[in-house]
Design a protein around this motif. Structure first.
Motif, short mmCIF file in Angstrom:
data_model
loop_
_atom_site.label_atom_id
_atom_site.label_comp_id
_atom_site.label_asym_id
_atom_site.label_seq_id
_atom_site.Cartn_x
_atom_site.Cartn_y
_atom_site.Cartn_z
N THR A 27 0.68 -1.34 -0.10
CA THR A 27 0.05 -0.04 0.04
C THR A 27 1.04 1.22 -0.20
O THR A 27 0.32 2.45 0.12
N GLY A 28 2.35 1.26 0.09
CA GLY A 28 2.98 2.16 -0.25
C GLY A 28 3.64 2.74 1.16
O GLY A 28 4.25 3.92 1.24
N HIS A 29 3.24 2.20 2.38
CA HIS A 29 3.71 2.38 3.43
C HIS A 29 5.27 2.03 3.96
O HIS A 29 5.47 0.90 3.60
N LEU A 30 6.04 2.88 4.45
CA LEU A 30 7.36 2.64 4.87
C LEU A 30 7.38 1.73 5.89
O LEU A 30 7.18 2.26 7.16
N ASN A 31 7.44 0.44 6.00
CA ASN A 31 7.60 -0.45 7.25
C ASN A 31 8.74 -0.33 8.07
O ASN A 31 8.42 -0.14 9.31
N TRP A 32 9.88 -0.32 7.35
CA TRP A 32 11.00 0.01 8.19
C TRP A 32 12.19 0.56 7.33
O TRP A 32 12.18 0.42 5.98
N SER A 33 13.15 1.12 8.07
CA SER A 33 14.38 1.75 7.18
C SER A 33 15.42 1.74 8.20
O SER A 33 15.27 2.00 9.29
N ASP A 34 16.62 1.36 7.46
CA ASP A 34 17.77 1.68 8.37
C ASP A 34 19.19 1.56 7.68
O ASP A 34 19.28 0.74 6.53
N SER A 35 20.22 1.83 8.16
CA SER A 35 21.68 1.65 7.48
C SER A 35 22.09 0.47 7.69
O SER A 35 21.72 -0.37 8.71
N LEU A 36 22.64 -0.19 6.81
CA LEU A 36 23.40 -1.58 6.92
C LEU A 36 24.79 -1.24 7.51
O LEU A 36 25.31 -0.23 7.63
N PRO A 37 25.36 -2.24 8.13
CA PRO A 37 26.55 -2.17 8.56
C PRO A 37 27.65 -1.82 7.79
O PRO A 37 27.48 -1.90 6.71
N VAL A 38 28.77 -1.04 8.33
CA VAL A 38 29.71 -0.54 7.61
C VAL A 38 30.36 -1.99 6.90
O VAL A 38 30.81 -1.57 5.74
#
Length: 421
Positions: free
Chosen positions: A373-384
């Motif tokens: 439905t277009g909702h951003l469920n989650w977001s984060d940076s990947l490890p270095v």
């Protein structure tokens, strides 16, 4: 109240992502010196959280450039094969740009597309003036290799050096189906011949290695596609869609201020059926493009746009028979969570959308997950340790939906897996 709900949603999303784990499962050595990471294919392995990954790399430089394909089961190398041009030419190299894999087990097929360094087929006349398409079997052995070269020579002092650059590849119909590639060229490769500085070309090849059709179109300026996809049209028939950026107008009788285009071709005949430019949803640039998996609940295209305010993910329905303007086919749009730079990897998994990219600050990888439905469920940076994004794929095993990830980190490529919550 709305602000409070938004804060609560962000906290829930962030905490949910805390359950997503990144694990390195393999490494490609020599990256940055003699090896460049190009593309990744992935599928479930033999057990829980086991992953088969196939990595496409470019080896060497100049006429010594070669395309290498390696297959890994988690951290163990199954094989590594170098694609041969098929003819003994001393000044011929293969410069890969993309890969698609289809099928399972003994039916697995891998297609690799790229450019030749000098003429490998004997049809071209110089560097990067022909495209190669190679088919590999389940062991990584070459089944066939085919080329597209200029249809006619270039004469005169002001004639530019021929250039044919592939930018996208997609398969349709399973291991026995066809493979479609797209790219741009400044020399005639299809009919009609080239119109402007750089034209779009689209080619459809059968599993036996014959060209079903090759087409070419362009404005009076430069036109570069970013990808090719297969999706149903308003009559329910599969069609070929090509999207990209342009400096000109595909409407030859008047100019356009929209720097993007979407073309639709008949899958069987290669006839150009639709040209979309002024009726697109945004006056920005298309930077990533994908077709929805055919088993998805809705059919169409997913697009990442670069606009003045950032990057936007859009879902488009291509099947509505009552809509003519492309912008009216928009189902939803959502902004990426952060400012992005460099190539953006868009993976439409059917049940979710994954966008992998580098951030403006630091250059580390970020992954956004949007639901249907277009909702951003989650977001984060990947490890270095994951490195800068080079390629990514989403695969479903019996236990999890997870992301296979290929990143450049120092002098090695990190093959990783991100298990989603």
């Amino acid at each position: 109240m709305i602000r409070a709900v938004a804060v609560l949603f962000l906290l829930i999303s962030t905490s949910a992502f805390a359950e997503a784990k990144y694990a390195e499962i393999g490494r490609v050595s020599g990256v940055g010196s003699s090896t460049t990471l190009i593309a990744l294919a992935a599928k479930p392995g033999v057990g829980r959280l086991s992953t088969y990954t196939t990595v496409l790399t470019r080896q060497g430089s100049g006429v010594s450039t070669s395309a290498s394909v390696s297959k890994w089961l988690d951290g163990s190398l199954e094989y590594q094969k170098t694609i041969s041009p098929g003819v003994p030419r001393s000044h011929c190299g293969l410069d890969p740009v993309g890969m698609e894999q289809v099928g399972e087990g003994f039916d697995e097929v891998t297609y690799v597309v790229g450019m030749s360094i000098a003429s490998c087929s004997g049809l071209g006349t110089g560097s990067r003036d022909e495209v190669f398409l190679a088919k590999l079997d389940w062991k990584g052995d070459l089944v066939w290799i085919r080329f597209i070269a200029s249809l006619e020579g270039c004469e005169g002092f002001l004639c530019p050096s021929p250039k044919i650059v592939p930018t996208g590849i997609v398969t349709v119909g399973g291991p026995g189906g066809n493979v479609i590639i797209t790219g741009y060229t400044n020399t005639p490769v299809g009919r009609p011949t080239n119109v402007g500085k750089e034209d779009v070309f689209v080619a459809n090849a059968t599993s036996a290695g014959t060209w079903a059709w090759i087409k070419q179109i362009g404005s009076l300026k430069s036109d570069r596609p970013v990808g090719v996809a297969v999706a149903p049209d308003e009559n329910g028939k599969l069609a070929v869609f090509v999207a990209g950026r342009t400096d000109g107008s595909f409407y030859y009788n008047y100019p356009s201020d929209v720097p993007s285009f979407i073309l639709r071709y008949n899958l069987v005949s290669g006839v150009l059926e639709k040209v979309h430019q002024d009726d697109l949803s945004f006056p920005g640039e298309i930077v990533a493009f994908s077709g929805r998996p055919l088993e998805s609940w809705s059919q169409g295209l997913s697009i990442v746009w670069k606009t003045g305010s950032g990057h936007t993910l859009e879902l488009v329905d291509t099947t509505d028979p009552w809509v003519t303007n492309f912008s009216d086919r928009q189902v939803w749009q959502s902004n990426l969570s952060r400012a992005a730079v460099g190539p953006i990897k868009l993976v439409d998994a059917g049940t979710a959308f994954y966008v992998v990219y580098s951030t403006v600050l630091g250059g580390w990888g970020v992954i956004d997950r949007f639901d249907t439905t277009g909702h951003l469920n989650w977001s984060d940076s990947l490890p270095v340790d994951a490195g800068t994004p080079a390629s990514s794929k989403v695969i479903r095993d019996p236990y999890n939906l997870h992301v296979a990830y290929l990143g450049t980190r120092g002098y090695y490529g990190s093959i990783g897996r991100i298990v989603t919550p």
